[in-house]
Design an enzyme around this catalytic site. Structure first.
Site, PDB file in Angstrom:
ATOM      1  N   GLU A  38       0.850  -1.195   0.000  1.00 54.77           N
ATOM      2  CA  GLU A  38       0.000   0.000   0.000  1.00 54.77           C
ATOM      3  C   GLU A  38       0.885   1.244   0.000  1.00 54.77           C
ATOM      4  O   GLU A  38       1.801   1.357   0.820  1.00 54.77           O
ATOM      5  CB  GLU A  38      -0.914  -0.009   1.227  1.00 54.77           C
ATOM      6  CG  GLU A  38      -1.663   1.287   1.495  1.00 54.77           C
ATOM      7  CD  GLU A  38      -2.501   1.771   0.325  1.00 54.77           C
ATOM      8  OE1 GLU A  38      -2.375   2.954  -0.043  1.00 54.77           O
ATOM      9  OE2 GLU A  38      -3.278   0.968  -0.225  1.00 54.77           O
ATOM     10  N   LYS A  39       0.610   2.181  -0.912  1.00 52.62           N
ATOM     11  CA  LYS A  39       1.458   3.370  -1.031  1.00 52.62           C
ATOM     12  C   LYS A  39       1.115   4.455  -0.012  1.00 52.62           C
ATOM     13  O   LYS A  39       1.930   5.326   0.269  1.00 52.62           O
ATOM     14  CB  LYS A  39       1.369   3.948  -2.446  1.00 52.62           C
ATOM     15  CG  LYS A  39       0.021   4.556  -2.801  1.00 52.62           C
ATOM     16  CD  LYS A  39       0.051   5.178  -4.187  1.00 52.62           C
ATOM     17  CE  LYS A  39      -1.281   5.843  -4.516  1.00 52.62           C
ATOM     18  NZ  LYS A  39      -1.275   6.474  -5.845  1.00 52.62           N
ATOM     19  N   LYS A  41      -2.044   4.694   3.186  1.00 55.51           N
ATOM     20  CA  LYS A  41      -2.409   4.127   4.493  1.00 55.51           C
ATOM     21  C   LYS A  41      -3.378   2.983   4.290  1.00 55.51           C
ATOM     22  O   LYS A  41      -4.320   3.091   3.491  1.00 55.51           O
ATOM     23  CB  LYS A  41      -3.078   5.185   5.385  1.00 55.51           C
ATOM     24  CG  LYS A  41      -2.160   6.298   5.838  1.00 55.51           C
ATOM     25  CD  LYS A  41      -2.952   7.299   6.669  1.00 55.51           C
ATOM     26  CE  LYS A  41      -2.058   8.409   7.190  1.00 55.51           C
ATOM     27  NZ  LYS A  41      -2.858   9.433   7.910  1.00 55.51           N
ATOM     28  N   LYS A  55     -19.428  10.214   6.919  1.00 55.45           N
ATOM     29  CA  LYS A  55     -20.488   9.919   7.891  1.00 55.45           C
ATOM     30  C   LYS A  55     -20.257  10.684   9.193  1.00 55.45           C
ATOM     31  O   LYS A  55     -21.211  11.067   9.880  1.00 55.45           O
ATOM     32  CB  LYS A  55     -20.586   8.421   8.163  1.00 55.45           C
ATOM     33  CG  LYS A  55     -21.391   7.651   7.118  1.00 55.45           C
ATOM     34  CD  LYS A  55     -21.005   8.052   5.737  1.00 55.45           C
ATOM     35  CE  LYS A  55     -21.516   7.271   4.598  1.00 55.45           C
ATOM     36  NZ  LYS A  55     -20.890   7.717   3.330  1.00 55.45           N
ATOM     37  N   GLY A 266     -18.765  11.110  -9.597  1.00 58.32           N
ATOM     38  CA  GLY A 266     -18.358   9.709  -9.510  1.00 58.32           C
ATOM     39  C   GLY A 266     -16.870   9.540  -9.331  1.00 58.32           C
ATOM     40  O   GLY A 266     -16.112  10.511  -9.210  1.00 58.32           O
ATOM     41  N   ASP A 306     -13.068  -1.050  -6.273  1.00 53.99           N
ATOM     42  CA  ASP A 306     -13.415   0.011  -7.222  1.00 53.99           C
ATOM     43  C   ASP A 306     -12.650  -0.100  -8.532  1.00 53.99           C
ATOM     44  O   ASP A 306     -13.000   0.555  -9.513  1.00 53.99           O
ATOM     45  CB  ASP A 306     -13.124   1.382  -6.600  1.00 53.99           C
ATOM     46  CG  ASP A 306     -14.110   1.765  -5.515  1.00 53.99           C
ATOM     47  OD1 ASP A 306     -15.012   0.959  -5.215  1.00 53.99           O
ATOM     48  OD2 ASP A 306     -13.979   2.871  -4.951  1.00 53.99           O
ATOM     49  N   HIS A 439     -41.838  -3.491  19.359  1.00 50.96           N
ATOM     50  CA  HIS A 439     -42.599  -2.240  19.358  1.00 50.96           C
ATOM     51  C   HIS A 439     -42.182  -1.410  20.580  1.00 50.96           C
ATOM     52  O   HIS A 439     -42.095  -1.939  21.673  1.00 50.96           O
ATOM     53  CB  HIS A 439     -44.098  -2.537  19.434  1.00 50.96           C
ATOM     54  CG  HIS A 439     -44.951  -1.318  19.588  1.00 50.96           C
ATOM     55  ND1 HIS A 439     -45.242  -0.486  18.540  1.00 50.96           N
ATOM     56  CD2 HIS A 439     -45.559  -0.783  20.684  1.00 50.96           C
ATOM     57  CE1 HIS A 439     -46.002   0.507  18.977  1.00 50.96           C
ATOM     58  NE2 HIS A 439     -46.217   0.355  20.267  1.00 50.96           N
TER      59      HIS A 439
END
Length: 462
Positions: A38-39, A41, A55, A266, A306, A439
Site C-alpha cells: 500500500e502506497k 495508508k 459519515k 463519480g 473500485d 414495538h
C-alpha cells in the site's frame, strides 16, 4: 531491480483498501502467506477519504440540526455555530481509532505489510521500493479517485473534489454540488446542516438516479423542505471563476453562482501506469475486467473493489476480497449477487435499498406480474417520535418473493440488514409477516409493510 526469490508468497496484494485488506486478513486466516502493498495508508478511500469521514461530518450536521430544532421536543438549547477545527478533530479521531485497530489486525494475522508504490512487473510479481515481490497469485486492488468532466479542472481552491471537501477549513457560505448521486447528496446534506446555501445540479431526471424512482421523489421532497435547491435534467456545460467564487453554466444556458463548486460526478479506477496492460490484463476504460469469481483473463491475477466495474461500495470490496482469498485457499465459493447487496445513502433523510427497482422488476417479469406496496412511516410510532417522514416500499413478484425493498427516512440504513435477508432468502411476504417485530421500533415498519403485502395489515389501511 533486485529479485528476492527467496520468498514466494501465496498471495501478493497491490492496494490496501477495503478489497485488498479484506483479502489479506481472510487469506492469512486460511493459512496463506500474504504480502500486502500500500502506497498510502491501509484502509484506503473508505477509511481515510470516503465512508467514515463523510459519515462523521453528516453526524456532526445531525447534531447541529438537533440543536436548532430542540425546542420542538421541549428542550431549550442554543445553536452558536460550527467550529470547523473541532469537527475535523472529532472526524480525525474516529478515523485514527479505526486505523490503529486495522493496523493491529494486520499485524496479528502475520500479514507482511509493505509501504510503497507498487507496480505489476509480471503475472506473478510486483515491484516496490526497489524489490521484486514474488507471488503464486497477484490480487489487484488499487481502488479509485474522484472523477471530473472534460474541460472541468479540479484545482482544490474553488473547484474541489470530495477529497478537498473533507478537509475544508471553513463552512462555505454557498456551494454548487455537481452530481446528485450518493456523494453529491451526502455533501449537500451535511453542508446544509452546517448552514451553507446549497444547489445540486444533476443531469439526469432525479436525485440518486440509480434508486427506485419513488425513493428519488421522496428525497427531492425532503430536500425542498430543508431548503436544499436542485436542478434536474440538464447537463453541465462549463465553469468559470467570478470575482468571489464560481459560475456554472448548464447546456440550456442557465447559470448558477456560489463560493465553491464540488465536483461529485463519480469515481474512476486507479490503473494508469501500473503495468496492468503490459502484462496482458484485459481492461475497459481503465477498469480491470473480471469474471464472477473476480478472475482476470490472466490465470495468476485477480482484481477486486473500485478497480473493477462492480458496485463501488466498501462492503462490496470486502466481499470480493474474501471471495478471492477463499477461492485461492481451496474453499467452495459462490459468485456475489450484486442486486442482493444493501445500498445506503446517508443524507438526511437516508435512502436505503436492496434488490431491484419496480421498473426493473416489470422489465424482467412483466408489468402484470409485479406488485408494489408503500408503507408510510407516519404510521410508525418510533419514526413519529424521531419526527422523520418517509416510506418503505416493497416490490414483489405476484404470489412470489419480495425482490426489492426501498426505504427513505432517518436511520433507514439500520433497517437494511433485515431487508437484505428478505431479498437474499427469497422470502414470501407471509413468511416475514409471521415474524414479531419489537414495538416501538422503526424496524417494526418492515414487519407492518409485509403484513400489509400479505393481505393482513395492522396499523395501515387496506
Amino acid at each position: 531491480m533486485a529479485n528476492d526469490a527467496s520468498t514466494v508468497f501465496d498471495l501478493v496484494i497491490l492496494g490496501g483498501g477495503s478489497g485488498g485488506y479484506a483479502a489479506a486478513l481472510r487469506g492469512a486466516q486460511l493459512g496463506l502467506d500474504v504480502a500486502l502493498i500500500e502506497k498510502d495508508k491501509v484502509g484506503g478511500t473508505c477509511l481515510h477519504r470516503g465512508c467514515i469521514p463523510t459519515k462523521a461530518l453528516l453526524h456532526a450536521g445531525e447534531v447541529a440540526d438537533q440543536a436548532r430544532e430542540s425546542e420542538q421536543f421541549g428542550v431549550k438549547a442554543t445553536f452558536e455555530g460550527i467550529d470547523v477545527a473541532a469537527v475535523h478533530k472529532y472526524k480525525d479521531g474516529v478515523i485514527s481509532g479505526l486505523y490503529k485497530g486495522l493496523q493491529g489486525l494486520i499485524a496479528s494475522r502475520k500479514v507482511t505489510y509493505i509501504e510503497g508504490e507498487g507496480r505489476l512487473s509480471s503475472p506473478t510479481s510486483v515491484d516496490v521500493n526497489g524489490q521484486r515481490i514474488q507471488g503464486r497469485h497477484v490480487l489487484l486492488a488499487t481502488g479509485s479517485v474522484p472523477k471530473s468532466l472534460p474541460g472541468l479542472e479540479i484545482d482544490g481552491n474553488r473547484i474541489i473534489s470530495s477529497d478537498h471537501a473533507l478537509v475544508l477549513d471553513r463552512v462555505p457560505q454557498s456551494a454548487i454540488v455537481l452530481g446528485g448521486g450518493v456523494i453529491g447528496v451526502e455533501f449537500a446534506s451535511a453542508w446544509k446542516s452546517f448552514g451553507t446555501d446549497v444547489t445540486v445540479i444533476e443531469g439526469l431526471k432525479h436525485l440518486v438516479p440509480v434508486e427506485d424512482e419513488n425513493s428519488s421523489k421522496l428525497l427531492e421532497r425532503a430536500f425542498r423542505k430543508r431548503g436544499i435547491k436542485f436542478n434536474l435534467g440538464t447537463f453541465f456545460s462549463k465553469a468559470e471563476y467570478t470575482q468571489n467564487g464560481v459560475k456554472v453554466t448548464l447546456a440550456d444556458g442557465k447559470e448558477f453562482e456560489a463560493e465553491v463548486l464540488l465536483v461529485a460526478v463519480g469515481r474512476g479506477p486507479v490503473s494508469a501506469g501500473l503495468g496492468y496492460e503490459e502484462q496482458g490484463v484485459a481492461m475497459d476504460r481503465g477498469y480491470v475486467l473480471v469474471d464472477e469469481y473476480m478472475r482476470t483473463n490472466v490465470p495468476t491475477i485477480s482484481a477486486v473493489g473500485d478497480l473493477v466495474p462492480t458496485l463501488q461500495l466498501a462492503h462490496v470490496g470486502f466481499a470480493e476480497g474474501i471471495l478471492v482469498a477463499e477461492r485461492l485457499a481451496g474453499l467452495k465459493t459462490v459468485p456475489i449477487d450484486y442486486d442482493g447487496v444493501p445500498r445506503v445513502t446517508y443524507c438526511h433523510p437516508e435512502v436505503a435499498s436492496v434488490g431491484i427497482t419496480e421498473a426493473k422488476a416489470k422489465e424482467i417479469y412483466g408489468a402484470d406480474k409485479v406488485v408494489a406496496l408503500k408503507y408510510n412511516l407516519a404510521g410508525n410510532g418510533k419514526s413519529k417520535i424521531l419526527n422523520t417522514a418517509g416510506e418503505i416500499k416493497l416490490v414483489q413478484v405476484k404470489d412470489g418473493a419480495v425482490v426489492g425493498v426501498h426505504m427513505v427516512g432517518d436511520r433507514m440504513g439500520e433497517q437494511v440488514g433485515e431487508a437484505q435477508l428478505i431479498y437474499n432468502w427469497e422470502a414470501l411476504p407471509a413468511e416475514v409477516a409471521q415474524l414479531i417485530h419489537a414495538h416501538p421500533t422503526q424496524n417494526e415498519a418492515m414487519g407492518e409493510a409485509h403484513l400489509a403485502l400479505a393481505g393482513k395489515p395492522l396499523h395501515s389501511h387496506d
